[in-house]
Design a protein around this motif. Structure first.
Motif, mmCIF file in Angstrom:
data_model
loop_
_atom_site.group_PDB
_atom_site.id
_atom_site.type_symbol
_atom_site.label_atom_id
_atom_site.label_comp_id
_atom_site.label_asym_id
_atom_site.label_seq_id
_atom_site.Cartn_x
_atom_site.Cartn_y
_atom_site.Cartn_z
ATOM 1 N N ASP A 282 -2.573 7.617 2.418
ATOM 2 C CA ASP A 282 -1.580 7.238 1.487
ATOM 3 C C ASP A 282 -1.564 7.929 0.102
ATOM 4 O OD1 ASP A 282 -0.320 5.581 3.439
ATOM 5 O OD2 ASP A 282 -0.625 3.770 2.200
ATOM 6 N N THR A 283 -0.629 8.507 -0.454
ATOM 7 C CA THR A 283 -0.874 8.982 -1.660
ATOM 8 C C THR A 283 -0.772 7.755 -2.616
ATOM 9 O OG1 THR A 283 1.486 9.280 -2.272
ATOM 10 C CG2 THR A 283 0.126 11.047 -1.244
ATOM 11 N N ASP B 29 3.553 10.498 4.999
ATOM 12 C CA ASP B 29 4.634 11.012 5.846
ATOM 13 C C ASP B 29 3.815 11.556 7.163
ATOM 14 O OD1 ASP B 29 7.093 11.844 7.003
ATOM 15 O OD2 ASP B 29 7.216 13.364 5.420
ATOM 16 N N ARG C 163 0.276 2.574 -8.533
ATOM 17 C CA ARG C 163 1.341 2.640 -7.301
ATOM 18 C C ARG C 163 0.934 3.477 -6.173
ATOM 19 N NH1 ARG C 163 3.064 5.679 -11.589
ATOM 20 N NH2 ARG C 163 3.627 7.939 -11.144
ATOM 21 N N THR C 164 1.539 3.390 -5.022
ATOM 22 C CA THR C 164 1.257 4.032 -3.823
ATOM 23 C C THR C 164 2.266 4.460 -3.238
ATOM 24 O OG1 THR C 164 1.004 2.355 -2.418
ATOM 25 C CG2 THR C 164 -0.965 2.967 -3.502
ATOM 26 N N SER C 165 2.282 5.520 -2.087
ATOM 27 C CA SER C 165 3.417 5.868 -1.502
ATOM 28 C C SER C 165 3.176 6.150 0.003
ATOM 29 C CB SER C 165 4.220 6.936 -1.849
ATOM 30 O OG SER C 165 3.497 7.886 -2.172
ATOM 31 N N LYS C 166 3.442 5.536 0.661
ATOM 32 C CA LYS C 166 3.210 5.897 2.375
ATOM 33 C C LYS C 166 3.298 7.385 2.650
ATOM 34 C CE LYS C 166 2.494 1.517 3.254
ATOM 35 N NZ LYS C 166 1.082 1.339 3.691
ATOM 36 N N MET D 44 1.452 -4.340 -2.489
ATOM 37 C CA MET D 44 0.972 -2.935 -2.642
ATOM 38 C C MET D 44 -0.340 -2.803 -2.105
ATOM 39 S SD MET D 44 0.893 -0.327 -5.647
ATOM 40 C CE MET D 44 -0.642 -1.349 -6.110
#
Length: 128
Positions: free
Chosen positions: A40-41, A85, A80-83, A32
């Motif tokens: 990214d968030t 969009d 944590r991260t999220s990609k 990660m």
């Protein structure tokens, strides 16, 4: 001989119950951290949500944009991260959903108008 076998089984069990899961979590965290990119968030270990604005490899820090407030965190502080969009699918889905609701509302009002028209025609026929 039985005691040695018991100890070997106990060590093997401890490896698969304690050490192996920890290694998997550590590898997932490293993956990660390596895959983080600007845009990214991210959520910090303290629960702060933001968008990654800058990554400083030299200082090992990350700058988060939290609704216009730029905060600098140590890279390890990211939980944590999220990609991001790139096509902004969520916004497009909202627009499509709103358009579908408007269309359904317009169709419902047409049906109501049609029902009212038929009722008026029937009243005229009854009077004749």
């Amino acid at each position: 001989m039985g005691t040695v076998l018991y100890i070997i089984v106990l060590v093997g069990l401890m490896y698969f119950m304690l050490i192996r899961p920890q290694q998997k979590r550590q590898k997932a965290t490293q993956d990660m951290m390596a895959s983080m990119a600007v845009g990214d968030t991210a959520v910090t270990i303290g629960g702060l949500h933001g968008v990654i604005a800058e990554i400083d490899e030299v200082k090992n820090t990350i700058t988060l944009n939290c609704e216009g407030v730029f905060l600098i965190f140590d890279r390890r502080a990211i939980a944590r991260t999220s990609k991001a969009d790139p096509m902004d699918t969520a916004a497009v889905n909202d627009i499509i959903s709103d358009a579908a609701e408007e269309q359904a509302h317009a169709e419902a009002s047409l049906v109501e108008d049609t029902d009212t028209t038929h009722t008026g025609d029937q009243a005229e026929d009854d009077q004749k």
